[in-house]
Motif scaffolding. Structure first.
Motif, PDB file in Angstrom:
ATOM      1  N   CYS A  21       6.125  -3.087   2.286  1.00 16.47           N
ATOM      2  CA  CYS A  21       5.942  -4.526   2.438  1.00 16.47           C
ATOM      3  C   CYS A  21       4.497  -4.775   2.837  1.00 16.47           C
ATOM      4  O   CYS A  21       4.024  -4.246   3.848  1.00 16.47           O
ATOM      5  N   VAL A  22       3.816  -5.577   2.022  1.00 15.00           N
ATOM      6  CA  VAL A  22       2.418  -5.918   2.290  1.00 15.00           C
ATOM      7  C   VAL A  22       2.329  -7.362   2.743  1.00 15.00           C
ATOM      8  O   VAL A  22       2.887  -8.262   2.094  1.00 15.00           O
ATOM      9  N   ALA A  23       1.631  -7.570   3.836  1.00 18.73           N
ATOM     10  CA  ALA A  23       1.413  -8.913   4.364  1.00 18.73           C
ATOM     11  C   ALA A  23       0.051  -9.422   3.933  1.00 18.73           C
ATOM     12  O   ALA A  23      -0.913  -8.663   3.805  1.00 18.73           O
ATOM     13  N   SER A  24      -0.029 -10.724   3.722  1.00 18.55           N
ATOM     14  CA  SER A  24      -1.297 -11.360   3.397  1.00 18.55           C
ATOM     15  C   SER A  24      -1.358 -12.701   4.116  1.00 18.55           C
ATOM     16  O   SER A  24      -0.358 -13.194   4.634  1.00 18.55           O
ATOM     17  N   GLY A  25      -2.521 -13.299   4.122  1.00 19.73           N
ATOM     18  CA  GLY A  25      -2.703 -14.562   4.826  1.00 19.73           C
ATOM     19  C   GLY A  25      -3.217 -14.311   6.230  1.00 19.73           C
ATOM     20  O   GLY A  25      -4.075 -13.476   6.439  1.00 19.73           O
ATOM     21  N   SER A  26      -2.647 -15.008   7.190  1.00 16.84           N
ATOM     22  CA  SER A  26      -3.111 -14.921   8.583  1.00 16.84           C
ATOM     23  C   SER A  26      -2.510 -13.703   9.278  1.00 16.84           C
ATOM     24  O   SER A  26      -1.812 -13.808  10.289  1.00 16.84           O
ATOM     25  N   THR A  27      -2.814 -12.546   8.748  1.00 14.95           N
ATOM     26  CA  THR A  27      -2.187 -11.323   9.252  1.00 14.95           C
ATOM     27  C   THR A  27      -2.653 -10.956  10.652  1.00 14.95           C
ATOM     28  O   THR A  27      -1.993 -10.179  11.338  1.00 14.95           O
ATOM     29  N   TYR A  28      -3.785 -11.527  11.088  1.00 20.00           N
ATOM     30  CA  TYR A  28      -4.290 -11.232  12.429  1.00 20.00           C
ATOM     31  C   TYR A  28      -3.353 -11.757  13.509  1.00 20.00           C
ATOM     32  O   TYR A  28      -3.463 -11.381  14.673  1.00 20.00           O
ATOM     33  N   THR A  29      -2.439 -12.634  13.128  1.00 26.24           N
ATOM     34  CA  THR A  29      -1.488 -13.182  14.105  1.00 26.24           C
ATOM     35  C   THR A  29      -0.248 -12.313  14.264  1.00 26.24           C
ATOM     36  O   THR A  29       0.558 -12.540  15.157  1.00 26.24           O
ATOM     37  N   ILE A  68      10.610   4.001  10.156  1.00 22.54           N
ATOM     38  CA  ILE A  68       9.701   2.885   9.922  1.00 22.54           C
ATOM     39  C   ILE A  68       8.304   3.299  10.345  1.00 22.54           C
ATOM     40  O   ILE A  68       8.124   4.024  11.334  1.00 22.54           O
ATOM     41  N   SER A  69       7.329   2.881   9.567  1.00 28.13           N
ATOM     42  CA  SER A  69       5.938   3.162   9.898  1.00 28.13           C
ATOM     43  C   SER A  69       5.079   1.988   9.462  1.00 28.13           C
ATOM     44  O   SER A  69       5.542   1.107   8.722  1.00 28.13           O
ATOM     45  N   ARG A  70       3.845   2.052   9.884  1.00 25.85           N
ATOM     46  CA  ARG A  70       2.983   0.878   9.655  1.00 25.85           C
ATOM     47  C   ARG A  70       1.536   1.328   9.517  1.00 25.85           C
ATOM     48  O   ARG A  70       1.077   2.211  10.241  1.00 25.85           O
ATOM     49  N   GLU A  71       0.834   0.703   8.601  1.00 28.52           N
ATOM     50  CA  GLU A  71      -0.601   0.900   8.471  1.00 28.52           C
ATOM     51  C   GLU A  71      -1.255  -0.447   8.752  1.00 28.52           C
ATOM     52  O   GLU A  71      -1.294  -1.332   7.882  1.00 28.52           O
ATOM     53  N   ASN A  72      -1.749  -0.611   9.970  1.00 24.90           N
ATOM     54  CA  ASN A  72      -2.315  -1.900  10.357  1.00 24.90           C
ATOM     55  C   ASN A  72      -3.523  -2.282   9.507  1.00 24.90           C
ATOM     56  O   ASN A  72      -3.710  -3.456   9.179  1.00 24.90           O
ATOM     57  N   ALA A  73      -4.335  -1.313   9.134  1.00 26.27           N
ATOM     58  CA  ALA A  73      -5.529  -1.606   8.336  1.00 26.27           C
ATOM     59  C   ALA A  73      -5.171  -2.148   6.956  1.00 26.27           C
ATOM     60  O   ALA A  73      -5.979  -2.849   6.331  1.00 26.27           O
ATOM     61  N   LYS A  74      -3.962  -1.834   6.499  1.00 25.25           N
ATOM     62  CA  LYS A  74      -3.515  -2.304   5.182  1.00 25.25           C
ATOM     63  C   LYS A  74      -2.474  -3.402   5.296  1.00 25.25           C
ATOM     64  O   LYS A  74      -1.926  -3.842   4.278  1.00 25.25           O
ATOM     65  N   ASP A  75      -2.181  -3.816   6.534  1.00 25.91           N
ATOM     66  CA  ASP A  75      -1.170  -4.865   6.758  1.00 25.91           C
ATOM     67  C   ASP A  75       0.129  -4.520   6.023  1.00 25.91           C
ATOM     68  O   ASP A  75       0.758  -5.388   5.395  1.00 25.91           O
ATOM     69  N   THR A  76       0.520  -3.277   6.127  1.00 25.68           N
ATOM     70  CA  THR A  76       1.670  -2.784   5.381  1.00 25.68           C
ATOM     71  C   THR A  76       2.656  -2.080   6.307  1.00 25.68           C
ATOM     72  O   THR A  76       2.246  -1.333   7.199  1.00 25.68           O
ATOM     73  N   VAL A  77       3.930  -2.335   6.063  1.00 28.02           N
ATOM     74  CA  VAL A  77       4.995  -1.642   6.784  1.00 28.02           C
ATOM     75  C   VAL A  77       5.867  -0.923   5.763  1.00 28.02           C
ATOM     76  O   VAL A  77       6.061  -1.411   4.637  1.00 28.02           O
ATOM     77  N   TYR A  78       6.341   0.241   6.161  1.00 28.86           N
ATOM     78  CA  TYR A  78       7.140   1.073   5.269  1.00 28.86           C
ATOM     79  C   TYR A  78       8.504   1.362   5.905  1.00 28.86           C
ATOM     80  O   TYR A  78       8.642   1.374   7.129  1.00 28.86           O
ATOM     81  N   LEU A  79       9.470   1.637   5.043  1.00 23.72           N
ATOM     82  CA  LEU A  79      10.764   2.106   5.518  1.00 23.72           C
ATOM     83  C   LEU A  79      11.180   3.273   4.631  1.00 23.72           C
ATOM     84  O   LEU A  79      11.431   3.090   3.439  1.00 23.72           O
ATOM     85  N   GLN A  80      11.198   4.445   5.219  1.00 25.37           N
ATOM     86  CA  GLN A  80      11.661   5.631   4.510  1.00 25.37           C
ATOM     87  C   GLN A  80      13.132   5.824   4.843  1.00 25.37           C
ATOM     88  O   GLN A  80      13.499   5.975   6.010  1.00 25.37           O
ATOM     89  N   MET A  81      13.974   5.821   3.810  1.00 22.62           N
ATOM     90  CA  MET A  81      15.417   5.905   4.012  1.00 22.62           C
ATOM     91  C   MET A  81      15.916   7.214   3.414  1.00 22.62           C
ATOM     92  O   MET A  81      15.677   7.492   2.233  1.00 22.62           O
ATOM     93  N   THR A  82      16.586   8.001   4.214  1.00 27.79           N
ATOM     94  CA  THR A  82      17.154   9.269   3.750  1.00 27.79           C
ATOM     95  C   THR A  82      18.646   9.296   4.065  1.00 27.79           C
ATOM     96  O   THR A  82      19.150   8.474   4.830  1.00 27.79           O
TER      97      THR A  82
END
Length: 120
Positions: A21-29, A68-82
């Motif tokens: 999931c990639v966020a865009s817009g006012s992601t600093y909030t 669940i993991s997150r890359e703040n620099a890319k405004d992206t959150v991941y969900l690895q499901m096993t």
């Protein structure tokens, strides 16, 4: 804030899938990001959540199977499901909780949802 999900699909029980999931817009909030799911006839429920600092929490039903993991620099959150099970079948929604500037309040943002189907 806009959220765009990718991933999901159809998988056999015991298999794995990844969501992004990639966020865009006012992601600093944004503070927390996470994933919720809603199965037919059921209420939307929290799957996993991660704070800006990386603190995570999971629903009991997915502990040990989902990450669940997150890359703040890319405004992206991941969900690895096993070890997916048929009861994991649902529409999965990305969520971001952001601060409303100059107030102590927060606001929830939602993605459009992505279908995950686990066959038995």
């Amino acid at each position: 804030v806009q959220l765009v999900e990718s991933g999901g699909g159809l998988v056999q029980a015991g298999g794995s899938l990844s969501l992004s999931c990639v966020a865009s817009g006012s992601t600093y909030t944004i503070n927390h990001m996470g994933w919720y799911r809603q199965a037919p006839g059921k209420e939307r429920e929290l799957v996993a959540r991660i704070s800006l600092g990386g603190t995570t929490n999971y629903a009991d039903s997915v502990k040990g199977r989902f990450t669940i993991s997150r890359e703040n620099a890319k405004d992206t959150v991941y969900l690895q499901m096993t070890k997916l099970m048929p009861e994991d079948t649902a529409v999965y929604y990305c969520n971001a909780q952001g601060w409303i500037i100059a107030t102590p309040s927060t606001m929830d943002y939602w993605g459009q949802g992505t279908q995950v189907t686990v066959s038995s």
